[in-house]
Structures are given as C-alpha cells and as structure tokens.
Design a protein around this motif. Structure first.
Motif, mmCIF file in Angstrom:
data_model
loop_
_atom_site.group_PDB
_atom_site.id
_atom_site.type_symbol
_atom_site.label_atom_id
_atom_site.label_comp_id
_atom_site.label_asym_id
_atom_site.label_seq_id
_atom_site.Cartn_x
_atom_site.Cartn_y
_atom_site.Cartn_z
ATOM 1 N N PHE A 277 33.504 0.726 38.356
ATOM 2 C CA PHE A 277 32.759 2.218 38.408
ATOM 3 C C PHE A 277 31.589 2.332 37.570
ATOM 4 O O PHE A 277 31.748 1.798 36.456
ATOM 5 C CB PHE A 277 34.034 3.140 37.613
ATOM 6 C CG PHE A 277 33.700 4.742 37.649
ATOM 7 C CD1 PHE A 277 33.873 5.668 38.824
ATOM 8 C CD2 PHE A 277 32.581 5.286 36.812
ATOM 9 C CE1 PHE A 277 33.561 6.998 38.679
ATOM 10 C CE2 PHE A 277 32.441 6.671 36.811
ATOM 11 C CZ PHE A 277 32.902 7.517 37.757
ATOM 12 N N ILE A 278 30.567 2.724 38.068
ATOM 13 C CA ILE A 278 29.238 2.677 37.358
ATOM 14 C C ILE A 278 28.479 3.777 36.825
ATOM 15 O O ILE A 278 28.293 4.771 37.544
ATOM 16 C CB ILE A 278 28.235 2.058 38.281
ATOM 17 C CG1 ILE A 278 28.735 0.493 38.712
ATOM 18 C CG2 ILE A 278 26.878 1.831 37.576
ATOM 19 C CD1 ILE A 278 27.860 -0.176 39.516
ATOM 20 N N VAL A 279 28.430 4.225 35.594
ATOM 21 C CA VAL A 279 27.647 5.090 35.080
ATOM 22 C C VAL A 279 26.287 4.343 34.806
ATOM 23 O O VAL A 279 26.154 3.836 33.585
ATOM 24 C CB VAL A 279 28.242 5.694 33.794
ATOM 25 C CG1 VAL A 279 27.400 6.991 33.248
ATOM 26 C CG2 VAL A 279 29.784 6.271 34.044
ATOM 27 N N ALA A 280 25.314 4.987 35.550
ATOM 28 C CA ALA A 280 23.940 4.121 35.229
ATOM 29 C C ALA A 280 23.210 4.986 34.352
ATOM 30 O O ALA A 280 23.399 6.417 34.325
ATOM 31 C CB ALA A 280 23.321 3.960 36.675
ATOM 32 N N VAL A 281 22.086 4.433 33.655
ATOM 33 C CA VAL A 281 21.331 5.280 32.839
ATOM 34 C C VAL A 281 20.009 4.926 33.303
ATOM 35 O O VAL A 281 19.460 3.730 32.957
ATOM 36 C CB VAL A 281 21.576 5.065 31.386
ATOM 37 C CG1 VAL A 281 20.461 5.722 30.528
ATOM 38 C CG2 VAL A 281 22.903 5.477 30.957
ATOM 39 N N ASN A 282 19.000 5.913 33.546
ATOM 40 C CA ASN A 282 17.677 5.570 33.678
ATOM 41 C C ASN A 282 16.915 5.201 32.526
ATOM 42 O O ASN A 282 17.426 5.669 31.282
ATOM 43 C CB ASN A 282 17.012 7.008 34.371
ATOM 44 C CG ASN A 282 17.108 7.091 35.783
ATOM 45 O OD1 ASN A 282 17.490 6.423 36.641
ATOM 46 N ND2 ASN A 282 17.352 8.472 36.128
ATOM 47 N N CYS A 283 15.864 4.413 32.589
ATOM 48 C CA CYS A 283 15.038 4.000 31.314
ATOM 49 C C CYS A 283 14.125 4.819 31.016
ATOM 50 O O CYS A 283 13.042 5.149 31.887
ATOM 51 C CB CYS A 283 14.625 2.524 31.833
ATOM 52 S SG CYS A 283 15.740 1.329 32.018
#
Lengths: 372, 257
Positions: A153-159
């Motif tokens: 399960f992926i919680v991505a974060v923009n840079c």
C-alpha cells in the motif's frame, strides 16, 4: 470513494497510520536513522524527520535543520522501496536427499505481511513501474517480487524540495506523481503546521481517506500545491534533455571516454545497488557439509563485478570502463530497445552514493554529444 | 576424492586467528569431523599423522628460509592447497617490513637482534608454490570456510566473493559511512566476505580482507585527500593489515573491450 482532492492536518495523518496498522499493515516511512533518512517503522507523523532537510551532491550526503517545520522536506535517501520488494537475498528452494536417495524439493513461496510505505517519492513510483515490467510483466514472474508487490500500500508524497542530485524532470518524470499510488499527498507547510492535499489513486486509498477526518481541498490549497510543484521543477531545470540524450549512448560504444571514466570509477557497484531500477540477480547453490541438502538463493548482482560477465576463460567485460559502459548504455539507451522506455528515473542516488562522485548527468550529456 | 578425505592444517608466520576460526565452527565441527579425516592440526589435536593428505589448509606468510623449504614440502604432500587469511594470501601485517631495512626493524623490535634469522620480506604462499583456493580475511570468514569445505565434499567449486565490500554493505541496507559521514572507508577496494562488518557499526572498512578482484585505488585516494587525510595517513591506511595501495592486477582481455 472521493473523486476530488481532500485536505487534512497531521492529526488525520496519524489516524491514517493507525488505521493501516489496525488493518494488519506493517507501516514504514522516512525516518532519521544516524546520518540519513531511511525507511523505518512509522507510528505517527511525529516520527517523521520534522524540520530536517538533506544536502546531496556527487558523493556527498548530509542532513541539516531546516527553517521550515515540514514533515517531508528531505529528498530520496540511500535506499529505495526496492529493498522491500526485490530483497537483496531470498531463498528459492531447498532440496533434501533422503537415505533411500529420493529428493524432496521445497519451493519457497513467500506470503509476506501487508506493507504500507509512507512518503514514496514520484521518481520511486516510476521506478516501481519499471521493476514491475521486468520482474512480473512477462511470462516469467519473480515470485518473491510479485508477492511483495501484491501486499503493498503506497502513500506517495510529491516533492517540494529536490536535492542537488535530483534530475527527474530531465528524465521526463516528476516532481509530482501521476499514477502508481494508493494515496498521493502534497505537503503545504504553514506557520500553524503543515496541511496535506490528498488524492486517492485506488479504491483502497479512497476508502482509507473516507475513514479519516478530511475536508474538500480548497482552490487556494490546490493552487499552492501547483505552485510548489512548479518551483520544485524549476529547481531541477536541466540544460540537457537526458531522456533523449541517453538514447544516443549506444551510438558511442567506441568512444575513448569509457576508458577515461574507467580510470575514475571504483567498480564498487554502489550505483547499481542504490539504483531503484537495477534488477539483476545471481543464483547461488550451496550444499550442506553432510552433502544431503542444498539450497538455492537469489542475490543481488551487479554488472560492475567480474563474475557478472564471466564466461569460459574469464569475464567478457574485463576492464572497469567496459563495465561502466555496459551499465550506462543499458540504463539510458538499450533499455528503450528492451522495454520501450528509459531505465533511469532521475532519482540521483547513483550520483550521491558514488563514493567518488561520478555524475551520470554529466557523463550522459558529454558522451552523447561526443564525436565517436 | 574418496569417502573420507584427509586434511591437514599448517601454520606459518601468523597469529593463529584463522585456525581458531576453524575451531569456531563449533556446531558444524562434528559434521566436518564426520566427513573428513584430520591428520595434522596441532592447534586442535595432539594426534599428528605425517604423510600426504588430500587437502591442506595453510595459515601464515613465508618469512624465513625454513618456511620456504617447508611450504614446498607441504605442496608436494598435498592434493589441494588452500591458503587461509591475510597473512597466507597477502603477506599479512608483517609485510609492513617489505621495502624497508629489515635490520632496522629487527633492532627496533628485539632486545637481542642476533637471535633473529629472517628473510627481508613477508610474502604470500602463492609467491612460492601454486595455490588452489585462497580464503582472504583477517581472520577468514567462518561462512566462507564452511562453504569451501562443503563444496569440496560435494565435488563442486566453492562460491567465494570477488567483488567489493560495498555490495554487502548496500545489500544490508547500510548507509554509506563515507558519503553520509565523511568517514574514510576502504570498502570500495576491499574483497567482500565479512558482511561489511565495520560499516554496519558505523566505522570505515580498514581493508582486512585484502584487495577485491580489480581494485582501483587512485580515485579513492584522491577522495581521502579531500576528506583531509595527509599523505602519511593515506599511506598507512592503505597499507596496514593488507596492502591495498598496489596497482590493480591485469584484467582479462576480452572481446568487448
């Protein structure tokens, strides 16, 4: 399921992590361990490296206090999600011979616990897609990778703040994620603490967002998120389109520059080990002292080792320059022929974690422009 | 190899640490004793049966005229000859005297130098006789030793690393101490096999496993200079337990050069 972006504060982030843990996920995220930001077990948002940012240059990495109180201010650390999907060592099978000579073969079919990774960066999401294509996209599926991938399960974060070695935009990616996440966050730092704009990428992600306290993201918040993304892209503005330049490397196989790089390169393999898309493995068979059992193990390998190209009398690629050429040309050029895209995502790890700071941005640009 | 191959363990100039690694195999020792016939291993047993053996493990470097005679005799009495440790494979810490006046060294160390009879150099076993397998390390790695014994007993070549410590360090998800901590580290030149023992506890590798297959010291030495090491510090760092300052060994020619 929410179709439009939501917003929440850190307290809801904590609720999100708690829900994931309740659902049986092991939750990991970026944490400060010694001198670096690495993935480690994450209980609450307070465990994140608040107010810590990184400085990355060729062969250099250091952490510093930031004047911002952000949760996700450091760019990618030394390790990618690869460690958790395509482990450096995994058992393939055990074979045992009984007294009557019969062989019993036990195939290892891993059933890993669900894993939630918080703070995956857009470059690493693209890297995951590339590894998916190699390791489970064709008829021959790597069972360990596939099992680990299914549980993810992926919680991505923009840079918002790329490091000095980031070049995702020069590879046609980032600094914001497009797909490959369950939930995507953009951090909006503020004096009262950060707010997060959240978008669901999957049904599972949408259900999780519905389970925590959020508001509809306001037009102002969305505008700020877009500004942050534009500023991050500006920070990485590259003079050379490395995605395009890289495709020409294979036209320069006889360049004298390879031997010149070979004099500067240690052939230590740190670049390939750090790379989130390098996938090569070796298979090792060992036997017991009693010679009644054997084990096959899959381990990471690297094109910088002699054994990698060892055939008959010795390695096909003996010199360091020829090994560097193999790596760079495959990564930037022949990967296109093999998989229809580049093998590089622009995360910059091979630049930062090269002990002598060889910079692929510079090498790709000058070799692709060279005469031969 | 017949049912119970015979085995001997020999000592030259060394500290016995590699022989102790054999004894440290503990739980596996019984299995080994079951499969091999140990004829000569004074560190472990007072039973010493002279004569030819299938396999000889040799610890230590050659430092005297007597050593030179003895290693030729051992070679002639051994089926396979396997050198173990930094002394046997590289000359060891005692090779620091190579290239300097041995008389001066002896006077510095011994109160009565006239008792000492020694060669001017400490050299690896392979400088004197053909060696079949080399296990590097100070001391050797127990896992590599067991792998070598298991391989010979199964009639297959042992699987030994050739590449740098960095592969093991990265595989262990260790943050590079040199890139992140500005700590000088010899990992990029050093043969893997220890499991990145020092970097995983936050210190730099000091090269006790000796050179990897194709070490390229020059760029790393430049990096050490940038990290503030003086010429003397760099020289001592690269030449301590093992000599990592040497030129890379000639690599195999190939069609893809």
């Amino acid at each position: 399921m929410y179709r439009s972006p939501r917003s929440f504060a850190a307290a809801s982030g904590n609720a999100m992590l708690a829900l994931l843990a309740e659902q049986g996920f092991e939750v990991i995220g970026p944490r400060r361990i010694d001198e670096a930001i690495v993935y480690a077990p994450l209980g609450t948002f307070d465990d994140l490296p608040i107010g810590v940012t990184d400085r990355q240059m060729p062969g250099r990495y250091s952490l510093h206090d930031s004047d911002r109180r952000s949760y996700f201010d450091a760019a990618v650390g030394p390790h990618s999600v690869k460690h958790h999907l395509h482990p450096s060592s995994s058992t393939v099978w055990d074979i045992t011979r009984s007294d009557d000579g019969a062989l019993s073969i036990e195939m290892h079919r891993p059933e890993p616990a669900p894993l939630a990774v918080i703070g995956v960066r857009p470059c690493d999401l693209v890297a995951l897609e590339k590894q998916d294509r190699v390791l489970m996209g064709g008829p021959h599926i790597n069972p360990v990778y596939a099992a680990n991938r299914r549980r993810l399960f992926i919680v991505a974060v923009n840079c918002n703040h790329p490091s000095g070695t980031c070049f995702c935009t020069a590879m046609g990616n980032g600094p914001t994620a497009v797909r490959g996440f369950d939930i995507l966050l953009t951090e909006l730092p503020g004096d009262e603490g950060s707010e997060f704009v959240a978008t669901a990428g999957t049904d599972a992600g949408g259900r999780l967002l519905e389970s925590i306290d959020t508001d509809a993201a306001t037009p102002e918040q969305l505008e700020r998120a877009a500004e942050l993304a534009a500023a991050a892209a500006d920070e990485m503005r590259a003079e050379v389109d490395l995605l395009e330049a890289g495709t020409h490397l294979k036209e320069h196989l006889d360049s004298e520059m390879w031997a010149e790089i070979g004099e500067r390169c240690l052939a230590c393999a740190n670049c390939t080990m750090s790379c989130p898309t390098c996938f090569c493995t070796d298979l090792i068979d060992t036997t017991s002292i009693a010679s009644v059992s054997s084990r096959r193990t899959r381990v990471w390998d690297s094109c910088f080792t002699g054994s990698f190209s060892h055939m008959g009398p010795g390695p096909v690629r003996g010199s360091i320059g020829s090994r560097y050429r193999q790596w760079l040309v495959h990564k930037f050029s022949t990967w296109h022929d093999q998989f229809g895209e580049s093998g590089c995502v622009g995360c910059g790890r091979c630049i930062t974690w090269c002990p002598v700071g060889i910079d692929v941005r510079r090498e790709v640009a000058r070799i692709s422009r060279s005469g031969t | 190899m017949h049912q119970r191959p015979t085995l001997a363990v020999w000592k030259f100039a060394s500290c016995d640490g590699c022989q102790l690694t054999i004894l440290n195999c503990e739980t596996e020792l019984l299995a080994i004793a079951d499969r091999v016939d140990i004829r000569w291993f004074p560190e472990a047993t007072s039973t010493m049966i002279p004569g030819p053996v299938d396999v000889s493990f040799v610890e230590g470097s050659v430092t005297t005229d007597h050593d030179v005679e003895r290693i030729h005799e051992i070679r002639s009495q051994s089926g396979l000859l396997i050198t173990i440790g930094a002394c046997a494979t590289g000359g060891g810490v005692q090779a620091l005297r190579n290239g300097v006046d041995t008389g001066d060294v002896i006077k510095t160390v011994y109160a009565d130098p006239h008792y000492i009879s020694t060669l001017d150099t400490s050299t690896p076993i392979a400088s004197h006789v053909p060696v079949d397998i080399e296990l590097q390390g100070c001391p050797i790695d127990k896992g590599q030793l067991l792998e070598t014994i298991a391989a010979l007993l199964s009639g297959r070549p042992p699987r030994l690393p050739q590449s740098s410590v960095c592969l093991e360090c990265k595989a262990a998800a260790q943050t590079c101490v040199m890139v992140a901590g500005a700590t000088p580290c010899l990992g990029p030149l050093t043969m893997a096999g220890c499991g990145a023992l020092c970097p995983v506890v936050g210190r730099g590798c000091y090269g006790c496993f000796g050179p990897m297959e194709n070490p390229n010291p020059a760029p790393l030495v430049s990096r050490f200079e940038q990290l503030g090491m003086s010429h003397g510090q760099r020289t001592r760092f690269l030449r301590s337990v093992c000599d990592l300052a040497g030129q890379p060994s000639p690599t195999t020619g190939s069609a893809h050069e």
